[in-house]
Design a protein around this motif. Structure first.
Motif: not given
Length: 436
Positions: A228-249
């Motif tokens: 799916d796509v986010p209901s209000d469009g992309l939010s572009f959260p700042p995130c590095g590779v080490d934080d992906l599992p924490h932020v992108m949940r």
């Protein structure tokens, strides 16, 4: 896997894979650079609006005089029907041209590799179905981020993992949505003269900066994977590779996603402009959820980056090589009869949004231009709102004033209902209105 072996067998049998390239721009040139180093792969026809420019592009990437002399350079896309051609690569970037060329290739029984993501998002689900019905392959282009992300999603699902999120990285700040070609180069650290001497197109590069290209690519991924796509469009959260599992949940698990199973783009810049540590600006990622405690333990044992719970992990590819990797799509289509990703549903759409207050009578100038940028929307919401797809916001005149930041709708522009591109889009909407 095995593509090099299969290609060697074709080469040994004297039956090379022959390709027609449409569009010898940057992506096409990167592909052409690899051709002399890939025995068994030939490009006997190159179609471009400027055949002389295409010929010069071949010289620039290292083709010798003999190879150039044996190649047909033309502006006639009717040459695609040649019996010697097996795969057509559409790399023009024009939605209208992409749809036309894809249908010509399908009619001629040629596999089509669609580098032209703009055309794919505008009518790709319909084109892919037409190709499947004709018994040929319609494929996203490997090397570009949508195909690479779709591959990672397929890998995750085939190995039994639930996909929580998938997407790519980019350079993003909220103010970029209003940037025009006149001001784009400062954001890339270039002067206008430097960019011009390098042959860089300001509108094309601005489509990457203002969020339009990200929206288009995420719509392509959603339509190819069923995410799916986010209901209000992309939010572009700042995130590095080490934080992906924490932020992108999901938010209820401590992350930023409204729910599990979304496409999203991560920014390489913090909102104050500072660089993100170990950013993913050039890469792609997928977030996995462990289906059980044993799998979660394995994440830890084998060093995967996870969130604090250990249940969410990230896999990522830090770079993509654009046209240098395109052979994978071509050979997969020709030798295996398989796409490297293709749309099966209509889940994501890209709407035109005003970059400033627009007045009736103004003419829209499309992706990366001075008038509109592209916002990712759920397809159902886009259809309900009557949003004008960004792929149709080219040289169309406004009938109504549009306030800055508001969506441009079909009813706001003068549309030629008899235009082939518009008819293809309307046919796609009608067939896939329910998503599938």
């Amino acid at each position: 896997m095995n593509l090099a072996y299969l290609l060697n067998a074709r080469a040994a049998a004297g039956k090379p894979v022959r390709v027609a390239l449409i569009g010898a721009g940057k992506f096409g040139s990167m592909f052409l650079a690899q051709v002399p180093h890939t025995p068994g792969l030939e490009v006997p026809i190159i179609v471009d609006l400027d055949p002389d420019r295409a010929r010069e592009a071949c010289r620039t990437v290292g083709w010798d005089a003999q190879r150039i002399a044996s190649t047909t350079f033309t502006n006639d896309s009717g040459k695609l029907a040649s019996s010697q051609i097996e795969v057509v690569v559409e790399a023009t970037g024009s939605p209208a041209a992409g749809i036309k060329h894809a249908r010509r290739a399908i009619e001629a029984g040629k596999h089509i590799v669609m580098v032209n993501v703009e055309a794919d998002v505008l009518a790709g689900p319909l084109l892919a179905e037409e190709a499947r019905n004709a018994g040929i392959v319609y494929s996203l282009a490997y090397g570009d981020q949508p195909a690479l992300t779709a591959e990672m999603v397929d890998w995750a699902r085939a190995t039994g993992f639930r996909v929580v999120a998938a997407g790519k990285g980019t350079k993003y700040l909220p103010a970029y949505h209003d940037v025009t070609p006149a001001g784009v180069w400062g954001h890339y650290g270039l002067t206008a003269d430097e960019a011009q001497s390098a042959g860089m197109n300001p509108q094309m590069f601005n489509s990457f900066l203002d969020g339009t290209k990200s929206a288009i690519e995420m719509a392509a991924i959603a339509n190819a994977t069923g995410l799916d796509v986010p209901s209000d469009g992309l939010s572009f959260p700042p995130c590095g590779v080490d934080d992906l599992p924490h932020v992108m949940r999901p938010r209820d698990k401590g992350g930023v996603l409204e729910k599990s199973g979304l496409v999203e783009v991560v920014s390489s810049l913090e909102r104050d402009g500072r660089p993100v540590f170990r950013d993913l600006r050039w890469g792609v990622y997928v977030i996995l959820e462990a289906p059980n405690d044993y799998a979660a333990d394995c994440f830890k044992q084998y060093g995967l980056k996870t969130d604090a719970s250990g249940r969410y992990a990230a896999m990522y590819k830090p770079y993509h090589l654009i046209g240098l990797e395109l052979n994978i799509s071509i050979l997969s289509a020709a030798l295996r009869g398989e796409p490297t990703g293709q749309p099966h549903s209509f889940r994501g759409d890209v709407a035109s949004v005003a970059k400033r207050d627009l007045r009736a009578g103004e003419v829209l100038d499309g992706e990366g231009g001075y008038t509109v940028w592209g916002k990712l929307m759920p397809a159902a919401a886009s259809l309900e709102a009557g949003a004008l797809p960004i792929g149709l916001a080219h040289k169309v005149r406004l009938r109504n004033d549009i306030a800055h930041g508001h969506i441009v709708r079909w009813a706001d522009v003068e549309i030629d209902a008899g235009d082939d591109t518009i008819k293809a889009r309307r046919a796609m909407e009608a067939k896939f209105r329910g998503g599938h």
